[in-house]
Scaffold this motif. Structure first.
Motif, mmCIF file in Angstrom:
data_model
loop_
_atom_site.group_PDB
_atom_site.id
_atom_site.type_symbol
_atom_site.label_atom_id
_atom_site.label_comp_id
_atom_site.label_asym_id
_atom_site.label_seq_id
_atom_site.Cartn_x
_atom_site.Cartn_y
_atom_site.Cartn_z
ATOM 1 N N VAL A 1 44.706 38.204 41.143
ATOM 2 C CA VAL A 1 45.743 38.416 40.125
ATOM 3 C C VAL A 1 47.104 38.792 40.702
ATOM 4 O O VAL A 1 48.081 38.861 39.962
ATOM 5 C CB VAL A 1 45.294 39.509 39.126
ATOM 6 C CG1 VAL A 1 43.965 39.139 38.484
ATOM 7 C CG2 VAL A 1 45.213 40.880 39.783
ATOM 8 N N ALA B 1 45.129 46.621 37.151
ATOM 9 C CA ALA B 1 43.676 46.593 37.223
ATOM 10 C C ALA B 1 43.120 47.936 37.685
ATOM 11 O O ALA B 1 42.064 48.367 37.210
ATOM 12 C CB ALA B 1 43.221 45.482 38.173
ATOM 13 N N TRP C 1 42.944 36.873 33.277
ATOM 14 C CA TRP C 1 43.698 38.127 33.297
ATOM 15 C C TRP C 1 44.740 38.151 32.175
ATOM 16 O O TRP C 1 45.942 38.107 32.399
ATOM 17 C CB TRP C 1 44.332 38.344 34.662
ATOM 18 C CG TRP C 1 44.470 39.794 34.991
ATOM 19 C CD1 TRP C 1 45.619 40.495 35.175
ATOM 20 C CD2 TRP C 1 43.408 40.749 35.148
ATOM 21 N NE1 TRP C 1 45.344 41.817 35.436
ATOM 22 C CE2 TRP C 1 43.996 42.009 35.425
ATOM 23 C CE3 TRP C 1 42.020 40.671 35.062
ATOM 24 C CZ2 TRP C 1 43.237 43.164 35.627
ATOM 25 C CZ3 TRP C 1 41.268 41.826 35.280
ATOM 26 C CH2 TRP C 1 41.893 43.045 35.556
#
Length: 536
Positions: free
Chosen positions: A342, A350, A304
Motif C-alpha cells: 500500500v 495500517a 485498501w
C-alpha cells in the motif's frame, strides 16, 4: 489480570529467525541473536514473541521440513540456547510462542525413513501411501501447494506418498492414533521447556479425505494464478474431522495452563470467514474448546479502501462466536509486506488500524520500520516455491530479508554476508536512524503501542463501527465512561469530520502525522492519508 490477558489484550511479534539477528557471523540469524535483541522488543512494547521454525531440518523449505521435532537446528543454536532465550524472555515479561508444523515432516525424519522402508513397517501408516491409479500414475488429482502433483512415486515399494507441499515434505497421517500421540508429546516437550503457546502451521490441512476422492475443478481459476488454485481443495483441507483434532490439541495445551498464565494455540487458516469461525471450536461448559486465535488474514488481501475495510470489520465482528477473541494480521513471512502493498504513507494508516481494532494484533518483524519487499535476482533466489514455479512471482524471499538495525556493515544484522540481500534503503531505513526521528514509522509504532497499553478502551474495550463518509474509516472503542474515536482518512485530499462523530472538547491523542497534537479548535479536518485517535 486474567491468565489469558496476555494473548487477548497483548501484541504478538513474529520473528523469522534466519533474518532477525546473526550472532556468529555466518549470515543466518539465530537464537543468541534473538536474545541479544530482546530489550528492543521490550522497548517497542510487544507482549509475546512468535518464532518461526528452529528445529533440525535439511532446509528444503527453510525449516518447515522438520527432521527432529524435539531439538534445535545447529544453524540456530542448541537446546541450551533455547532454554537461555526462554529464561530471558520470562525475565522481561515476554511470552514465547513457537511454530508447530504438524501436517508434514522432512523426508529425512526417522519416522518417514522407517515408513518408506517397506509396506510392512510399523510406521507405514504414519504417512499417506496409496497404490497407483488403475491406469498408472498418481492415485488422484490432488495438487501440491508448491507446484505439480501432491504425489511422489516410491520405486522400492511401488506406492505413492502424499505431500501437500514439497516432495521432501511428506504428509503425516493424522487418522493414526500413534501419530496424534507422538505429535501431542512434541507439544508437551516444548511446553515443559517454558513455551507459552504455538502457532500451528497449515492447521486446516491435517486431515485428508478417507476415500482419496479427486478435488473438483475451480471454475474461477485464471491463467497466471498460483497453479495449485486450479482445483478446489474440497477433499484435502478443512475436513469435518478437523474439529475433533483441535479439541484434542487444545486439551494438551490446557494441561500446562494455570491461574497465572494460560497457554495459547494460534491457527494458520486461509479459509472463508464462516469456516474460519469453526476453528474456535465447540462450546463445552460455556467455553470454546478450539484454537483461541484462528488467524484472521483478511487485511493481508483486502483492497485498501475505507468502505472495503469497514465491510470486513463489520462482518468479522458479527461472525465471532460468543466469547471468541478476535485478532488481526497485516503481514507474515509468506505474504508481501504491508509497505510494499500500500505504500509508506498508507502503511502508517495500517499501523493505526492494526493497533486500535478490537482483538490481538500480530506484527511482522521490520514492519515497524517500514521494511519493503526486496527484489531478489534469479541467481540469488532461495525460496523453493519460486524455484518450482520460476517467473510467476510466487517466491517469498522478498519479505524475508534481514532486519535493518543500523547503518553499520550489513545493517547491523551480521558481521558476515547476509543469507539474503538487504533492501537498497538499509543505510537510512533502520532502527538506529528511526530511534531519533519523531516522525519515523518506528516512533509511530511505539506511540501507538504505548497508547494501546495505557488505554483500557483500546486493549480490552468494546468496538462500534461509525459512519463517516466514503473515504473515512471510523470506529469507537469504549471502556466504562472512556470513549475513543479512531478516524482513518483513506483519501489523498483533506477530509472534514462531521461534528456529531466527535466527543465534546476533542483532544487528539495520536496522529499518523507527527505535527498534530492536543486540543482541536473548531472543525476537525483530516489531512490526506491521516489517521487520528481522539477523546474528550
Amino acid at each position: 489480570m486474567s491468565a489469558d490477558a496476555w494473548w487477548k489484550n497483548g501484541i504478538v511479534y513474529q520473528i523469522y529467525p534466519r533474518s532477525f539477528q546473526d550472532s556468529d557471523g555466518d549470515g543466518i540469524g539465530d537464537l543468541q541473536g534473538i536474545q541479544r535483541r530482546l530489550d528492543y522488543l521490550v522497548e517497542l512494547g510487544v507482549d509475546a514473541v512468535w518464532i518461526s521454525p528452529i528445529y533440525p531440518s535439511p532446509m528444503a523449505d527453510f525449516g518447515y521440513d522438520i527432521s527432529d521435532y524435539c531439538n534445535v537446528d545447529p544453524r540456530f543454536g542448541t537446546l541450551e540456547d533455547f532454554d537461555s532465550l526462554a529464561a530471558e524472555c520470562k525475565a522481561r515479561g515476554l511470552k514465547l510462542v513457537l511454530d508447530f508444523v504438524p501436517n508434514h515432516t522432512s523426508d529425512r525424519h526417522p519416522w518417514f525413513v522407517q515408513s518408506r522402508a517397506s509396506r510392512n513397517n510399523t510406521k507405514r501408516d504414519w504417512y499417506l501411501w496409496q497404490d497407483p491409479a488403475p491406469g498408472g500414475g498418481p492415485p488422484n488429482n490432488w495438487l501440491s501447494n508448491f507446484g505439480g502433483p501432491a504425489w511422489t512415486f516410491d520405486e522400492a515399494s511401488g506406492q505413492y506418498y502424499c505431500h501437500s507441499f514439497l516432495k521432501e515434505q511428506p504428509d503425516l497421517n493424522w487418522r493414526s492414533p500413534e501419530v496424534r500421540k507422538a505429535m501431542y508429546d512434541v507439544l508437551r516437550f516444548w511446553l515443559r521447556r517454558g513455551v507459552d503457546g504455538f502457532r500451528v502451521d497449515v492447521l486446516y490441512h491435517l486431515i485428508k479425505d478417507v476415500e482419496f476422492r479427486d478435488n473438483p475443478q475451480n471454475p474461477s481459476f485464471q491463467a497466471g494464478q498460483d497453479p495449485s488454485h486450479q482445483l478446489l481443495p474440497l477433499y484435502t483441507t478443512d475436513r469435518p474431522e478437523m474439529q475433533d483434532i483441535i479439541v484434542e490439541m487444545r486439551r494438551v495445551v490446557d494441561e500446562f495452563s494455570d491461574e497465572a498464565s494460560a497457554r495459547v494455540l494460534i491457527g494458520e487458516l486461509y479459509l472463508p470467514l464462516e469456516r474460519l469461525m469453526a476453528y474456535y471450536g465447540r462450546t463445552s461448559d460455556g467455553l470454546l474448546q478450539g484454537v483461541q486465535l484462528p488467524f484472521n488474514f483478511q487485511l493481508i488481501t483486502a483492497p485498501w479502501h475505507a468502505a472495503e475495510i469497514d465491510r470486513i470489520v463489520r462482518n468479522y465482528e458479527a461472525a465471532l462466536p460468543h466469547g471468541a477473541a478476535p485478532n488481526w494480521v497485516l503481514g507474515n513471512h509468506d505474504k508481501p509486506r504491508i509497505a510494499s502493498r500500500v505504500g509508506q504513507e498508507r502503511a502508517r494508516l495500517a499501523a493505526m488500524l492494526l493497533l486500535t481494532l478490537r482483538g490481538t494484533p500480530t506484527l511482522y518483524y521490520g514492519d515497524e520500520i517500514g521494511l519493503t519487499d526486496v527484489p531478489i535476482p534469479p541467481d540469488e533466489v532461495q525460496d523453493p516455491f519460486e524455484k518450482n514455479e520460476p517467473g510467476k512471482g510466487l517466491g517469498r524471499d522478498p519479505q524475508r530479508t534481514p532486519m535493518q538495525w543500523s547503518g553499520a556493515h550489513a545493517a547491523g544484522f551480521t558481521d558476515g554476508t547476509p543469507w539474503l540481500r538487504l533492501g537498497g534503503d538499509w543505510s537510512m531505513r533502520n532502527v538506529e536512524a528511526q530511534q531519533g526521528d519523531p516522525a519515523s514509522m518506528l516512533q509511530l509504532y511505539k506511540k501507538l503501542i504505548a497508547l494501546r497499553r495505557n488505554e483500557h478502551a483500546l486493549h480490552e474495550g468494546s468496538h462500534e463501527q461509525l459512519e463517516a463518509g466514503a473515504d473515512v474509516l471510523a470506529y469507537a472503542r469504549s471502556a466504562g465512561t472512556r470513549r475513543l474515536v479512531v478516524l482513518l482518512n483513506f483519501a489523498t485530499s483533506e477530509t472534514p469530520v462531521a461534528a456529531e462523530l466527535l466527543p465534546a472538547d476533542t483532544v487528539v491523542l495520536a496522529s499518523t502525522h507527527a505535527d498534530r497534537t492536543g486540543a482541536v479548535k473548531g472543525e476537525l479536518v483530516l489531512q490526506p492519508l491521516e489517521g487520528v485517535i481522539v477523546a474528550q
